[in-house]
Design a protein around this motif. Structure first.
Motif, PDB file in Angstrom:
ATOM      1  N   ASP A  84      51.222  49.304  11.514  1.00 39.97           N
ATOM      2  CA  ASP A  84      51.023  47.873  11.231  1.00 39.97           C
ATOM      3  C   ASP A  84      50.073  47.673  10.056  1.00 39.97           C
ATOM      4  OD1 ASP A  84      52.675  47.359  13.341  1.00 39.97           O
ATOM      5  OD2 ASP A  84      51.051  47.017  14.789  1.00 39.97           O
ATOM      6  N   PHE A  85      49.018  48.481  10.014  1.00 39.01           N
ATOM      7  CA  PHE A  85      48.052  48.356   8.920  1.00 39.01           C
ATOM      8  C   PHE A  85      48.699  48.666   7.561  1.00 39.01           C
ATOM      9  CE2 PHE A  85      44.993  50.570   6.157  1.00 39.01           C
ATOM     10  CZ  PHE A  85      44.107  49.512   5.897  1.00 39.01           C
ATOM     11  N   LEU A  86      49.470  49.770   7.513  1.00 36.27           N
ATOM     12  CA  LEU A  86      50.127  50.132   6.260  1.00 36.27           C
ATOM     13  C   LEU A  86      51.202  49.123   5.873  1.00 36.27           C
ATOM     14  CD1 LEU A  86      50.494  54.005   6.757  1.00 36.27           C
ATOM     15  CD2 LEU A  86      48.854  52.800   5.311  1.00 36.27           C
ATOM     16  N   GLN A  87      51.880  48.569   6.870  1.00 31.79           N
ATOM     17  CA  GLN A  87      52.912  47.572   6.575  1.00 31.79           C
ATOM     18  C   GLN A  87      52.319  46.328   5.935  1.00 31.79           C
ATOM     19  OE1 GLN A  87      55.223  46.632  10.008  1.00 31.79           O
ATOM     20  NE2 GLN A  87      56.814  45.521   8.848  1.00 31.79           N
ATOM     21  N   LYS A  88      51.087  45.980   6.306  1.00 33.74           N
ATOM     22  CA  LYS A  88      50.423  44.832   5.702  1.00 33.74           C
ATOM     23  C   LYS A  88      49.737  45.186   4.387  1.00 33.74           C
ATOM     24  CE  LYS A  88      49.533  42.642  10.180  1.00 33.74           C
ATOM     25  NZ  LYS A  88      48.484  42.181  11.132  1.00 33.74           N
ATOM     26  N   LEU A  89      49.331  46.465   4.234  1.00 40.31           N
ATOM     27  CA  LEU A  89      48.604  46.868   3.021  1.00 40.31           C
ATOM     28  C   LEU A  89      49.537  47.111   1.842  1.00 40.31           C
ATOM     29  CD1 LEU A  89      46.005  47.795   1.571  1.00 40.31           C
ATOM     30  CD2 LEU A  89      46.457  50.098   2.485  1.00 40.31           C
ATOM     31  N   LEU A  90      50.647  47.790   2.044  1.00 41.36           N
ATOM     32  CA  LEU A  90      51.505  48.187   0.928  1.00 41.36           C
ATOM     33  C   LEU A  90      52.069  47.011   0.139  1.00 41.36           C
ATOM     34  CD1 LEU A  90      53.410  51.225   2.506  1.00 41.36           C
ATOM     35  CD2 LEU A  90      51.550  51.254   0.853  1.00 41.36           C
ATOM     36  N   PRO A  91      52.502  45.920   0.753  1.00 39.97           N
ATOM     37  CA  PRO A  91      53.000  44.790  -0.074  1.00 39.97           C
ATOM     38  C   PRO A  91      51.928  44.191  -0.976  1.00 39.97           C
ATOM     39  CG  PRO A  91      53.772  44.600   2.192  1.00 39.97           C
ATOM     40  CD  PRO A  91      52.756  45.672   2.186  1.00 39.97           C
ATOM     41  N   ARG A  92      50.658  44.388  -0.664  1.00 35.44           N
ATOM     42  CA  ARG A  92      49.592  43.804  -1.476  1.00 35.44           C
ATOM     43  C   ARG A  92      49.204  44.674  -2.678  1.00 35.44           C
ATOM     44  NH1 ARG A  92      48.976  41.996   3.599  1.00 35.44           N
ATOM     45  NH2 ARG A  92      48.220  39.861   3.904  1.00 35.44           N
ATOM     46  N   LEU A  93      49.802  45.871  -2.795  1.00 36.22           N
ATOM     47  CA  LEU A  93      49.501  46.748  -3.920  1.00 36.22           C
ATOM     48  C   LEU A  93      50.339  46.376  -5.128  1.00 36.22           C
ATOM     49  CD1 LEU A  93      49.369  50.183  -2.057  1.00 36.22           C
ATOM     50  CD2 LEU A  93      47.486  48.621  -2.540  1.00 36.22           C
ATOM     51  N   ASP A  94      49.764  46.614  -6.319  1.00 36.02           N
ATOM     52  CA  ASP A  94      50.514  46.332  -7.548  1.00 36.02           C
ATOM     53  C   ASP A  94      51.403  47.538  -7.891  1.00 36.02           C
ATOM     54  OD1 ASP A  94      48.863  48.288  -8.576  1.00 36.02           O
ATOM     55  OD2 ASP A  94      47.471  46.870  -9.475  1.00 36.02           O
ATOM     56  N   PRO A  95      52.312  47.424  -8.890  1.00 40.91           N
ATOM     57  CA  PRO A  95      53.243  48.518  -9.210  1.00 40.91           C
ATOM     58  C   PRO A  95      52.553  49.819  -9.601  1.00 40.91           C
ATOM     59  CG  PRO A  95      53.995  46.489 -10.196  1.00 40.91           C
ATOM     60  CD  PRO A  95      52.645  46.202  -9.621  1.00 40.91           C
ATOM     61  N   ARG A  96      51.391  49.744 -10.259  1.00 39.43           N
ATOM     62  CA  ARG A  96      50.698  50.972 -10.648  1.00 39.43           C
ATOM     63  C   ARG A  96      50.250  51.768  -9.426  1.00 39.43           C
ATOM     64  NH1 ARG A  96      46.120  48.644 -14.393  1.00 39.43           N
ATOM     65  NH2 ARG A  96      46.097  47.221 -12.619  1.00 39.43           N
ATOM     66  N   GLN A  97      49.759  51.067  -8.447  1.00 44.64           N
ATOM     67  CA  GLN A  97      49.342  51.753  -7.230  1.00 44.64           C
ATOM     68  C   GLN A  97      50.539  52.302  -6.462  1.00 44.64           C
ATOM     69  OE1 GLN A  97      47.208  48.478  -5.603  1.00 44.64           O
ATOM     70  NE2 GLN A  97      45.250  49.049  -6.569  1.00 44.64           N
ATOM     71  N   HIS A  98      51.661  51.564  -6.480  1.00 41.76           N
ATOM     72  CA  HIS A  98      52.882  52.080  -5.869  1.00 41.76           C
ATOM     73  C   HIS A  98      53.332  53.376  -6.549  1.00 41.76           C
ATOM     74  CE1 HIS A  98      54.049  47.900  -4.104  1.00 41.76           C
ATOM     75  NE2 HIS A  98      53.277  48.608  -3.283  1.00 41.76           N
ATOM     76  N   TYR A  99      53.258  53.436  -7.884  1.00 47.54           N
ATOM     77  CA  TYR A  99      53.654  54.629  -8.620  1.00 47.54           C
ATOM     78  C   TYR A  99      52.741  55.799  -8.267  1.00 47.54           C
ATOM     79  CZ  TYR A  99      54.554  57.758 -12.545  1.00 47.54           C
ATOM     80  OH  TYR A  99      54.852  58.855 -13.314  1.00 47.54           O
ATOM     81  N   PHE A 100      51.441  55.551  -8.165  1.00 49.14           N
ATOM     82  CA  PHE A 100      50.506  56.607  -7.802  1.00 49.14           C
ATOM     83  C   PHE A 100      50.823  57.169  -6.414  1.00 49.14           C
ATOM     84  CE2 PHE A 100      46.629  57.715  -5.469  1.00 49.14           C
ATOM     85  CZ  PHE A 100      46.187  58.786  -6.237  1.00 49.14           C
ATOM     86  N   ILE A 101      51.128  56.298  -5.470  1.00 46.00           N
ATOM     87  CA  ILE A 101      51.442  56.748  -4.111  1.00 46.00           C
ATOM     88  C   ILE A 101      52.744  57.547  -4.092  1.00 46.00           C
ATOM     89  CG2 ILE A 101      52.039  55.964  -1.793  1.00 46.00           C
ATOM     90  CD1 ILE A 101      50.101  53.655  -2.205  1.00 46.00           C
ATOM     91  N   SER A 102      53.753  57.111  -4.846  1.00 47.33           N
ATOM     92  CA  SER A 102      55.036  57.818  -4.861  1.00 47.33           C
ATOM     93  C   SER A 102      54.891  59.219  -5.459  1.00 47.33           C
ATOM     94  CB  SER A 102      56.068  57.004  -5.640  1.00 47.33           C
ATOM     95  OG  SER A 102      55.684  56.889  -7.001  1.00 47.33           O
TER      96      SER A 102
END
Length: 532
Positions: free
Chosen positions: A123-141
């Motif tokens: 639940d925590f990650l489901q609420k946290l991930l949509p709030r990240l910008d594309p750069r942070q998404h790229y870093f995680i991927s």
């Protein structure tokens, strides 16, 4: 001036100084030498300063002014730099989180690791991930991609991993061996490269026992490329005093026999002469290696000798023929000899014992051979026939007579070679190819202009078929390489010998020929390219 009183005037010592070295000595002398009291009281003339001191002082003044200006600039620059550093420090302080924020992040990590179950974490990650910008998404991927890398070959059973590697091409195996040490060890295994060697279609067959199949594949691959392109390094060996009649090869040793009654031993990689074996009373016409150190020779003097190559001595001499021994063939411990006395004899080299004397030819026997199973022997004679013998009983199984071509009369059989159920023979300037099982002539080759002296046949088993390769050499000085599946033209024609070629041999990378001009020619196809 009053009488009796003479006033003396002295110049200052500085007036006599010429350089800084004089000034240094003057200063030292003042501290050690005391002037008389009367001399100190005298009036001194005006001070005379040397010119070099004046120049030095002017330069020092200029330097002093320049230094003062520089120091002012440095102070100004340091002030500006301090202001910039202060602004930069303010920005860094604004970016670095405070101790309170750090403590909050630590509390969050501790809560996530210790006090949350799987559902709360999702639940925590489901609420946290949509709030990240594309750069942070790229870093995680990218981070997750690295985390998912696995060495699957090391985790699979060894048999499964080897099964996968068997499907790779040789080039892919070399690329895979560069991944890590474990992959390199798997990709360099002998069983993998043994399969690749068998799958490859090499123009030159394997001629000796192989222990390292990867290096064997590399050398054969390079030799085949050079063979197709016609690239080779010819080398001529000189040392005999008469025509070279026969050759034998054992790994890196080459033995050559000649009409000069001697046997010469050569080192193949370097081409250097190693040893000379003397003992025959007439010319040597046949050579075969029994072991790495034992060599069998046949001579015109009717004897067969066994030599210790390392010692250079004759170990045994076999007597039995009544005429010159023209040819010998050796497989394992069975030696077959053909002579001018029309007989074919079978010997056990281990015991130096005569096993069979086979009669049937009506003229001299010029060529003999043995199959790899030591079940049959083959002989070619001046009576224009080829006979197949049973080595167990010593009886003749079959006789073959090459049919003369149109306007060409039959000639003596000068050379034969058997391998894989096929028999090649030479008569005159023609080379014949027979199937032993059917006793039928499959093909004939007539590209030589003069008599053919030597024929070598090799059967290469590839998948479900047998590929035949053949070498022929004649008095026209040419060595032809044939593919019996295409008999119109030879694959390669090697030239170099000015006179006729009497004997030929080949190994994995070289073709060797004995010439009538007392020399030996080596065509090396593995010297131009050494890497895969």
């Amino acid at each position: 001036m009053h009488e009796g009183r003479i006033r003396r005037y002295y110049r200052h010592p500085s007036a006599f100084l010429k350089n800084w070295e004089d000034a240094r000595r003057s200063i030292q002398s003042r501290s050690t030498i005391k002037l008389p009291e009367t001399l100190r009281r005298q009036e001194l003339l005006p001070l005379i300063v040397p010119r070099f001191l004046v120049q030095e002082s002017e330069e020092n003044v200029g330097k002093t002014n320049q230094t003062a200006a520089t120091s002012k600039m440095q102070k100004l620059w340091k002030g500006q730099q301090k202001e910039k550093d202060a602004v930069q420090n303010m920005r860094i302080k604004q970016q670095v989180p405070s101790c309170k924020s750090l403590s909050k992040s630590a509390e969050l990590i501790q809560w996530y690791e210790l006090h949350c179950n799987d559902k709360q974490r999702r639940d925590f990650l489901q609420k946290l991930l949509p709030r990240l910008d594309p750069r942070q998404h790229y870093f995680i991927s990218r981070f997750l991609m690295v985390m998912h890398f696995r060495d699957f070959l090391s985790q699979l059973p060894e048999q499964v991993a080897m099964k996968i590697l068997h499907y790779l091409s040789p080039l892919d195996l070399l690329r895979a061996s560069q991944v890590n040490k474990h992959w390199h060890a798997l990709c360099s295994r002998n069983d993998v490269w043994f399969i690749k060697y068998k799958e490859a279609e090499f123009a030159i067959p394997k001629t000796h026992t192989v222990t390292d199949w990867k290096n064997a594949y590399r050398s054969k691959y390079c030799a085949t490329l050079n063979w197709k392109k016609g690239k080779c390094k010819p080398l001529q060996l000189l040392g005999h005093g008469a025509m070279v009649t026969c050759l034998a090869i054992q790994e890196e040793l080459l033995a050559s026999g000649s009409r000069d009654k001697t046997i010469q031993i050569w080192n193949l990689p370097s081409g250097l002469h190693v040893k000379t074996l003397e003992g025959h009373r007439k010319g040597v016409w046949g050579l075969q290696f029994f072991t790495d150190n034992l060599l069998v020779s046949a001579s015109y003097d009717t004897t067969i000798k066994i030599w210790n190559v390392r010692l250079g001595d004759c170990a045994r001499t076999l007597y039995g023929h009544d005429g010159p021994v023209w040819s010998i063939a050796l497989k394992e411990y069975v030696l077959v000899s053909g002579s001018q006395d029309k007989l074919v004899k079978v010997w056990d080299v281990r015991r130096c014992h005569l096993l069979h004397t086979m009669k049937g030819h009506t003229q001299a026997v010029f060529a003999v051979d043995v199959d790899s199973t030591i079940k049959q022997a083959f002989s070619g004679s001046a009576d224009k026939s080829i006979r197949i013998w049973d080595l167990d009983t010593g009886t003749c199984l079959r006789a073959l007579c090459p049919t003369p071509l149109t306007s060409v009369s039959s000639c003596a059989i000068t050379s034969i070679s058997f391998d894989g159920g096929y028999l090649a023979c030479s008569a005159g300037n023609i080379v014949w190819l027979y199937s032993v099982t059917t006793a039928k002539c499959l093909q004939w080759f007539d590209h030589h202009k003069k008599r053919v002296e030597s024929v070598k046949l090799k059967a290469v088993h590839q998948k479900d078929e047998v590929k035949l390769l053949m070498l022929s050499a004649g008095q026209d000085g040419k060595v032809n390489h044939w593919d019996p599946s295409d008999y119109k033209e030879s694959l390669q024609t090697l030239r170099g010998a000015s006179a006729g070629v009497t004997c030929t041999l080949c190994d994995d990378t070289r073709v060797i020929g004995a010439s009538k001009d007392n020399s030996i020619w080596i065509w090396d196809f593995g010297i131009a390219t050494r890497t895969l």
